[in-house]
Design an enzyme around this catalytic site. Structure first.
Site, PDB file in Angstrom:
ATOM      1  N   SER A  50      36.578  37.321  40.062  1.00  0.00           N
ATOM      2  CA  SER A  50      37.934  37.707  40.466  1.00  0.00           C
ATOM      3  C   SER A  50      38.170  39.201  40.482  1.00  0.00           C
ATOM      4  CB  SER A  50      38.956  37.039  39.537  1.00  0.00           C
ATOM      5  OG  SER A  50      38.753  37.412  38.186  1.00  0.00           O
ATOM      6  N   GLY A  52      36.164  43.498  40.433  1.00  0.00           N
ATOM      7  CA  GLY A  52      35.045  44.412  40.341  1.00  0.00           C
ATOM      8  C   GLY A  52      33.824  44.012  41.140  1.00  0.00           C
ATOM      9  N   GLU A  75      42.124  34.142  34.608  1.00  0.00           N
ATOM     10  CA  GLU A  75      43.320  34.861  35.017  1.00  0.00           C
ATOM     11  C   GLU A  75      44.587  34.137  34.557  1.00  0.00           C
ATOM     12  OE1 GLU A  75      43.004  37.755  36.219  1.00  0.00           O
ATOM     13  OE2 GLU A  75      40.886  37.754  36.805  1.00  0.00           O
ATOM     14  N   ASP A 111      37.782  30.201  30.674  1.00  0.00           N
ATOM     15  CA  ASP A 111      37.012  31.126  29.851  1.00  0.00           C
ATOM     16  C   ASP A 111      35.521  30.848  30.035  1.00  0.00           C
ATOM     17  OD1 ASP A 111      35.865  32.698  27.916  1.00  0.00           O
ATOM     18  OD2 ASP A 111      36.873  31.745  26.217  1.00  0.00           O
ATOM     19  N   TYR A 237      29.026  56.024  26.452  1.00  0.00           N
ATOM     20  CA  TYR A 237      28.615  54.840  27.191  1.00  0.00           C
ATOM     21  C   TYR A 237      27.203  54.405  26.797  1.00  0.00           C
ATOM     22  CZ  TYR A 237      28.411  51.198  30.615  1.00  0.00           C
ATOM     23  OH  TYR A 237      28.311  49.953  31.196  1.00  0.00           O
ATOM     24  N   LYS A 246      24.526  46.728  26.680  1.00  0.00           N
ATOM     25  CA  LYS A 246      23.771  46.709  27.935  1.00  0.00           C
ATOM     26  C   LYS A 246      22.266  46.645  27.673  1.00  0.00           C
ATOM     27  CE  LYS A 246      27.272  46.789  30.733  1.00  0.00           C
ATOM     28  NZ  LYS A 246      27.636  45.562  31.468  1.00  0.00           N
ATOM     29  N   VAL A 276      35.371  52.424  40.414  1.00  0.00           N
ATOM     30  CA  VAL A 276      36.680  52.348  39.762  1.00  0.00           C
ATOM     31  C   VAL A 276      37.011  50.869  39.614  1.00  0.00           C
ATOM     32  CG1 VAL A 276      39.103  53.035  39.836  1.00  0.00           C
ATOM     33  CG2 VAL A 276      37.360  54.505  40.866  1.00  0.00           C
ATOM     34  N   THR A 277      36.891  50.354  38.396  1.00  0.00           N
ATOM     35  CA  THR A 277      37.185  48.956  38.112  1.00  0.00           C
ATOM     36  C   THR A 277      38.104  48.891  36.896  1.00  0.00           C
ATOM     37  OG1 THR A 277      35.330  48.635  36.593  1.00  0.00           O
ATOM     38  CG2 THR A 277      34.893  48.298  38.946  1.00  0.00           C
TER      39      THR A 277
END
Length: 398
Positions: A50, A52, A75, A111, A237, A246, A276-277
């Site tokens: 939904s 990115g 959502e 979920d 990050y 990650k 940009v997310t």
């Protein structure tokens, strides 16, 4: 029908615009040139469909390969106090475009970390679509409930080992200015909890569930989205708590290949470029870095999520050879990490206030992109017109 105006606090907008959110999906859909699918339409499962990169990869798959299957998002519907989330409206718009194109896709609002969701999705796949050709894992969340223990883990965005001080980009009254961010280092419990939420544990559960249900197609491929980014932002990050998660995600690819898939399929992590997310705007200093990166690259050099999603499908589908690094990760970020580009960003980072003053279009672009995540400031949308806030979730395939 109601007049909807944005309710914004910094990088959080607590309501969204249904028309603007739908228009953003239509723009994404139109930006990807369609292709005539050859042969059987692949079955895909997109976790995080939904927003990115997950949304971009889904739309690119629909446009380029005519994919069928299931998308999972989590959502919130509209209520008396608030609109639905932007992802709710985006999903409804995506489903409408799929229907217009004669496609076949099911959207599940649940979920993705829950065992019940896995059971529900596997049931839909078994009944309507059959074995999965591609599983795309693109989840980002502030929390995750461990299905084995019931414990709720919360992710944090912090450096590891040392405090972090950095310039940041603020927009008081919508105008850009340079501020500062100071973050204390995470403790071991916070680092471990972030790995629990954002690492590869849940990805493995999904692949294992598909394998156990005999829902892996011949030549099955799974890909999980990751990010490396610049050395400029590395302390918060890649060297921080998110980076630890990650690393775990990327290591999981090897474990999936060895322990679960063997010769039945492939597991990749995909290192995407900057974007940009809603997830990225929550990371301190990333907004400033992204604005300066855009200033160096300009509109022609910037690679959108749609551009990168098309590139990814070409690599996954065999249309072109995968671009792999020494760790076997698919790399989509060469445009961002080009040495000359990074040198340019580094020079601007030395005096970010002067950089923003010299190129005000770059922070204005970032602010516009951020607002569009919630359906605001989308070109062609008349926000003075009343909009219907209550939009149904797409009906299930029967």
């Amino acid at each position: 029908m109601q007049q909807i105006t944005p309710k914004q606090r910094g990088y959080l907008i607590v309501n969204s615009h249904p028309t603007g959110s739908a228009a953003g999906v239509e723009e994404l859909w139109g930006s990807i040139a369609p292709a005539a699918p050859a042969g059987r339409a692949p079955v895909v499962l997109v976790l995080g469909s939904s927003a990115g990169y997950g949304l971009a990869i889904l739309v690119a798959g629909l446009r380029r390969l005519g994919v069928r299957g299931v998308g999972v998002g989590f959502e919130a519907a509209a209520n008396e106090r608030r609109t639905a989330t932007a992802g709710w409206y985006r999903t409804a718009a995506t489903a409408g475009l799929v229907e217009q194109a004669g496609g076949d896709f099911t959207f599940v609002n649940a979920d993705a970390y829950a065992d019940a969701t896995r059971a529900e999705v596997l049931g839909v796949l078994a009944e309507h679509y059959g074995p999965v050709d591609y599983l795309v894992y693109s989840l980002a969340s502030p929390r995750r409930t461990d299905p084995a223990t019931g414990e709720v883990h919360h992710s944090v965005i912090k450096p590891v080992g040392a405090a972090y001080t950095s310039p940041s980009l603020l927009f008081p009254d919508g105008l850009p200015e340079v501020g500062a961010v100071d973050l204390a280092p995470a403790d071991e419990a916070e680092r471990a909890a972030t790995v629990k939420v954002m690492g590869g544990e849940d990805w493995r559960l999904w692949v294992q569930a598909l394998a156990d249900a005999d829902l892996l197609a011949e030549g099955f491929t799974t890909a999980a989205l990751s990010y490396v980014g610049s050395e400029i932002t590395a302390p918060v990050y890649r060297q921080g708590t998110i980076g630890a998660a990650k690393e775990h995600l990327e290591d999981t690819a090897g474990r999936l290949q060895r322990d679960v898939l063997g010769d039945r399929g492939r597991a990749f992590t995909v290192v995407a470029g900057a974007a940009v997310t809603q997830a990225s705007t929550a990371i301190p200093s990333i907004a400033l870095y992204t604005s300066l990166l855009r200033s160096v690259l300009g509109a022609d050099g910037w690679r959108t999520t749609a551009d990168q999603a098309v590139d990814l499908w070409e690599q996954l589908s065999g249309a072109k050879a995968p671009v792999l690094d020494e760790r076997g990760r698919i790399r989509l970020d060469g445009w961002e990490l080009d040495a000359d580009v990074q040198d340019g960003v580094r020079k601007l980072w030395a005096d970010p206030a002067a950089a923003l003053a010299a190129d005000p279009d770059a922070p204005a672009w970032f602010y516009n992109q951020f607002r569009q995540l919630y359906g605001w400031d989308v070109p062609g949308v008349d926000y003075s017109v009343e909009a219907e806030a209550v939009v149904p979730w797409p009906a299930r395939r029967r």
